[in-house]
Motif scaffolding. Structure first.
Motif, PDB file in Angstrom:
ATOM      1  N   LEU A 167       0.919  -1.244   0.025  1.00  0.00           N
ATOM      2  CA  LEU A 167      -0.240   0.424   0.153  1.00  0.00           C
ATOM      3  C   LEU A 167       1.075   1.433   0.124  1.00  0.00           C
ATOM      4  N   PRO A 168       2.105   0.956   0.823  1.00  0.00           N
ATOM      5  CA  PRO A 168       3.276   2.098   0.882  1.00  0.00           C
ATOM      6  C   PRO A 168       3.095   2.981  -1.133  1.00  0.00           C
ATOM      7  N   VAL A 169       3.681   1.498  -1.071  1.00  0.00           N
ATOM      8  CA  VAL A 169       4.380   1.654  -2.748  1.00  0.00           C
ATOM      9  C   VAL A 169       3.234   2.589  -3.186  1.00  0.00           C
ATOM     10  N   LEU A 170       1.774   2.037  -3.524  1.00  0.00           N
ATOM     11  CA  LEU A 170       0.584   2.517  -4.492  1.00  0.00           C
ATOM     12  C   LEU A 170       0.927   3.626  -4.256  1.00  0.00           C
ATOM     13  N   THR A 171       0.708   4.050  -3.078  1.00  0.00           N
ATOM     14  CA  THR A 171       0.413   5.665  -2.360  1.00  0.00           C
ATOM     15  C   THR A 171       1.286   6.621  -2.633  1.00  0.00           C
ATOM     16  N   ALA A 172       2.765   5.811  -3.125  1.00  0.00           N
ATOM     17  CA  ALA A 172       3.556   6.562  -3.029  1.00  0.00           C
ATOM     18  C   ALA A 172       3.617   7.327  -5.070  1.00  0.00           C
ATOM     19  N   ARG A 173       3.197   6.308  -5.577  1.00  0.00           N
ATOM     20  CA  ARG A 173       3.249   6.098  -7.303  1.00  0.00           C
ATOM     21  C   ARG A 173       2.272   7.076  -7.879  1.00  0.00           C
ATOM     22  N   LEU A 174       0.724   6.580  -7.358  1.00  0.00           N
ATOM     23  CA  LEU A 174      -0.632   7.990  -6.863  1.00  0.00           C
ATOM     24  C   LEU A 174       0.117   9.114  -7.114  1.00  0.00           C
ATOM     25  N   GLN A 175       0.458   9.673  -5.607  1.00  0.00           N
ATOM     26  CA  GLN A 175       0.840  11.094  -5.815  1.00  0.00           C
ATOM     27  C   GLN A 175       1.960  10.819  -6.850  1.00  0.00           C
ATOM     28  N   ARG A 176       2.729  10.587  -6.721  1.00  0.00           N
ATOM     29  CA  ARG A 176       4.309  10.767  -8.411  1.00  0.00           C
ATOM     30  C   ARG A 176       3.107  11.264  -9.412  1.00  0.00           C
ATOM     31  N   GLN A 177       1.831  10.303  -9.706  1.00  0.00           N
ATOM     32  CA  GLN A 177       1.339  10.586 -10.461  1.00  0.00           C
ATOM     33  C   GLN A 177       0.430  12.038 -10.874  1.00  0.00           C
ATOM     34  N   LEU A 178       0.150  12.347  -9.793  1.00  0.00           N
ATOM     35  CA  LEU A 178      -0.899  13.735  -9.271  1.00  0.00           C
ATOM     36  C   LEU A 178       0.182  14.989  -9.841  1.00  0.00           C
ATOM     37  N   ARG A 179       1.272  14.522  -8.819  1.00  0.00           N
ATOM     38  CA  ARG A 179       2.375  16.116  -9.145  1.00  0.00           C
ATOM     39  C   ARG A 179       2.767  15.890 -10.662  1.00  0.00           C
ATOM     40  N   LEU A 180       2.896  14.793 -11.356  1.00  0.00           N
ATOM     41  CA  LEU A 180       3.097  14.607 -12.658  1.00  0.00           C
ATOM     42  C   LEU A 180       2.150  15.474 -13.605  1.00  0.00           C
ATOM     43  N   LEU A 181       0.633  15.531 -13.563  1.00  0.00           N
ATOM     44  CA  LEU A 181      -0.324  15.410 -13.757  1.00  0.00           C
ATOM     45  C   LEU A 181      -0.838  17.102 -13.824  1.00  0.00           C
ATOM     46  N   VAL A 182      -0.113  17.687 -12.580  1.00  0.00           N
ATOM     47  CA  VAL A 182      -0.657  19.050 -12.059  1.00  0.00           C
ATOM     48  C   VAL A 182       0.573  20.261 -13.406  1.00  0.00           C
ATOM     49  N   SER A 183       1.918  18.968 -12.361  1.00  0.00           N
ATOM     50  CA  SER A 183       3.187  19.616 -13.864  1.00  0.00           C
ATOM     51  C   SER A 183       2.547  19.884 -15.546  1.00  0.00           C
ATOM     52  N   VAL A 184       2.019  19.086 -15.331  1.00  0.00           N
ATOM     53  CA  VAL A 184       1.446  18.995 -17.622  1.00  0.00           C
ATOM     54  C   VAL A 184       0.182  20.038 -17.711  1.00  0.00           C
ATOM     55  N   LEU A 185      -0.856  19.857 -16.625  1.00  0.00           N
ATOM     56  CA  LEU A 185      -1.609  20.564 -16.845  1.00  0.00           C
ATOM     57  C   LEU A 185      -0.874  21.958 -16.925  1.00  0.00           C
ATOM     58  N   ARG A 186      -0.259  22.715 -15.713  1.00  0.00           N
ATOM     59  CA  ARG A 186       0.507  24.031 -15.225  1.00  0.00           C
ATOM     60  C   ARG A 186       1.326  24.346 -16.335  1.00  0.00           C
ATOM     61  N   SER A 187       1.828  23.464 -17.502  1.00  0.00           N
ATOM     62  CA  SER A 187       2.380  24.279 -18.169  1.00  0.00           C
ATOM     63  C   SER A 187       1.734  24.162 -19.213  1.00  0.00           C
ATOM     64  N   ASN A 188       0.474  23.731 -19.445  1.00  0.00           N
ATOM     65  CA  ASN A 188      -0.275  23.538 -20.735  1.00  0.00           C
ATOM     66  C   ASN A 188      -1.456  24.258 -20.612  1.00  0.00           C
ATOM     67  N   PRO A 189      -1.465  25.741 -20.703  1.00  0.00           N
ATOM     68  CA  PRO A 189      -2.463  26.378 -20.658  1.00  0.00           C
ATOM     69  C   PRO A 189      -3.623  25.842 -21.138  1.00  0.00           C
ATOM     70  N   PRO A 190      -3.496  26.085 -22.750  1.00  0.00           N
ATOM     71  CA  PRO A 190      -4.797  25.586 -23.615  1.00  0.00           C
ATOM     72  C   PRO A 190      -4.952  24.529 -23.808  1.00  0.00           C
ATOM     73  N   LEU A 191      -4.366  23.259 -22.816  1.00  0.00           N
ATOM     74  CA  LEU A 191      -4.820  22.251 -22.956  1.00  0.00           C
ATOM     75  C   LEU A 191      -5.771  22.215 -21.205  1.00  0.00           C
ATOM     76  N   LEU A 192      -5.205  22.405 -20.370  1.00  0.00           N
ATOM     77  CA  LEU A 192      -6.070  23.066 -18.986  1.00  0.00           C
ATOM     78  C   LEU A 192      -7.239  23.735 -19.098  1.00  0.00           C
ATOM     79  N   LEU A 193      -7.366  25.186 -20.532  1.00  0.00           N
ATOM     80  CA  LEU A 193      -8.685  24.925 -20.317  1.00  0.00           C
ATOM     81  C   LEU A 193     -10.077  23.769 -21.161  1.00  0.00           C
ATOM     82  N   ASP A 194      -8.813  23.809 -22.149  1.00  0.00           N
ATOM     83  CA  ASP A 194     -10.073  23.090 -22.918  1.00  0.00           C
ATOM     84  C   ASP A 194     -10.065  21.757 -22.149  1.00  0.00           C
ATOM     85  N   LEU A 195      -9.970  20.571 -21.700  1.00  0.00           N
ATOM     86  CA  LEU A 195     -10.510  19.705 -20.452  1.00  0.00           C
ATOM     87  C   LEU A 195     -11.515  20.365 -19.473  1.00  0.00           C
ATOM     88  N   LEU A 196     -11.156  21.593 -18.712  1.00  0.00           N
ATOM     89  CA  LEU A 196     -12.290  21.882 -17.498  1.00  0.00           C
ATOM     90  C   LEU A 196     -13.542  22.139 -18.442  1.00  0.00           C
TER      91      LEU A 196
END
Length: 262
Positions: free
Chosen positions: A186-215
């Motif tokens: 479970l700790p390993v899965l939690t760590a993976r999920l947190q990294r994926q979420l951080r990566l997702l936030v980083s990608v969306l923050r660096s791509n405002p057109p994609l973020l706006l289109d998604l929203l």
């Protein structure tokens, strides 16, 4: 065809403003009704909403041509997934606009025998298909960018430390090969999920057109779901989603660099 497309593009901003006003009336009417407002006031707001909706339908006359032109351009995209999603989405939009034009003719009395409910349901089905394909395209682009960002981070880590570290939870983000015979804890899965979420936030923050289109697409998708009875959310929620997506659309018109391309 091209001259009509240019003319339609000029009226797009006005249509977005009318759309925002229409859904603002929807949200306002719901709020006043919950607050026990007078019936005469609620009737006036509903009439204004209906007039705005009819005006928007008039502005969208001929938008099918613009959607078909966009579909013709999307056919030449090199990425097969983007080519499929964008082309079919524009074709569904063309059918949605065509049904909307027929519905306008029925509401104005040009086609008095028209079954308006049937054509309304038909138009919302095409609208829903187009939004689902647009959301699929957004998810695909997010996945591509996340993989690219992960490879970039891995390359930087390799350059920073020449000796390759032993495989661990922090280095297994996109690993497809078997690392250990046992299931991750479970700790390993939690760590993976947190990294994926951080990566997702980083990608969306660096791509405002994609973020706006998604929203925008996420807000819009609840409208046909509610109208078709597939997922009832209520008038207030539909009004809020329509108003939010309209504001986001206006932003992409005011600032063209915020519009997702292609």
């Amino acid at each position: 065809m091209e001259s009509w497309v240019r003319f339609s593009a000029q009226s797009q901003a006005k249509e977005r403003v009318f759309r925002a006003a229409q859904y603002a009336c929807t949200l306002l009417g719901y709020t006043l009704q919950k607050g026990g407002a007078a019936a005469e006031l609620l009737k006036t707001i509903k009439q204004l909403e209906a007039h705005l909706s009819l005006s928007r339908k008039l502005m969208r006359l001929g938008n099918s041509a613009e959607a078909l032109e966009a579909a013709k351009r999307a056919i030449h995209l090199s990425d097969c997934v983007l080519r499929l999603c964008i082309t079919v989405a524009h074709l569904n939009k063309a059918m949605y606009f065509a049904c909307d034009n027929v519905l306008w003719a029925g509401k104005t009395g040009l086609l008095p025998q028209l079954d308006q409910n049937k054509w309304s349901q038909r138009s919302f089905r095409y609208y829903l298909f187009a939004l689902i394909l647009s959301l699929t395209r957004d998810a695909y682009e997010i996945r591509l960018l996340m993989e690219r960002e992960s490879r970039s981070i891995s390359a930087k880590s390799s350059l920073a430390s020449p000796s390759a570290p032993s495989p661990g939870p922090e280095n297994e983000e996109f690993s497809l090969g078997p690392s250990t015979p046992s299931f991750p804890t479970l700790p390993v899965l939690t760590a993976r999920l947190q990294r994926q979420l951080r990566l997702l936030v980083s990608v969306l923050r660096s791509n405002p057109p994609l973020l706006l289109d998604l929203l925008k697409n996420l807000c819009d998708v609840f409208i046909p779901l509610d109208k078709l009875g597939l997922y009832s959310t209520g008038t207030g929620f539909v009004g809020a989603c329509g108003l939010a997506s309209s504001i986001l659309s206006i932003l992409t018109i005011l600032y063209p660099w915020l519009k997702l391309k292609p």
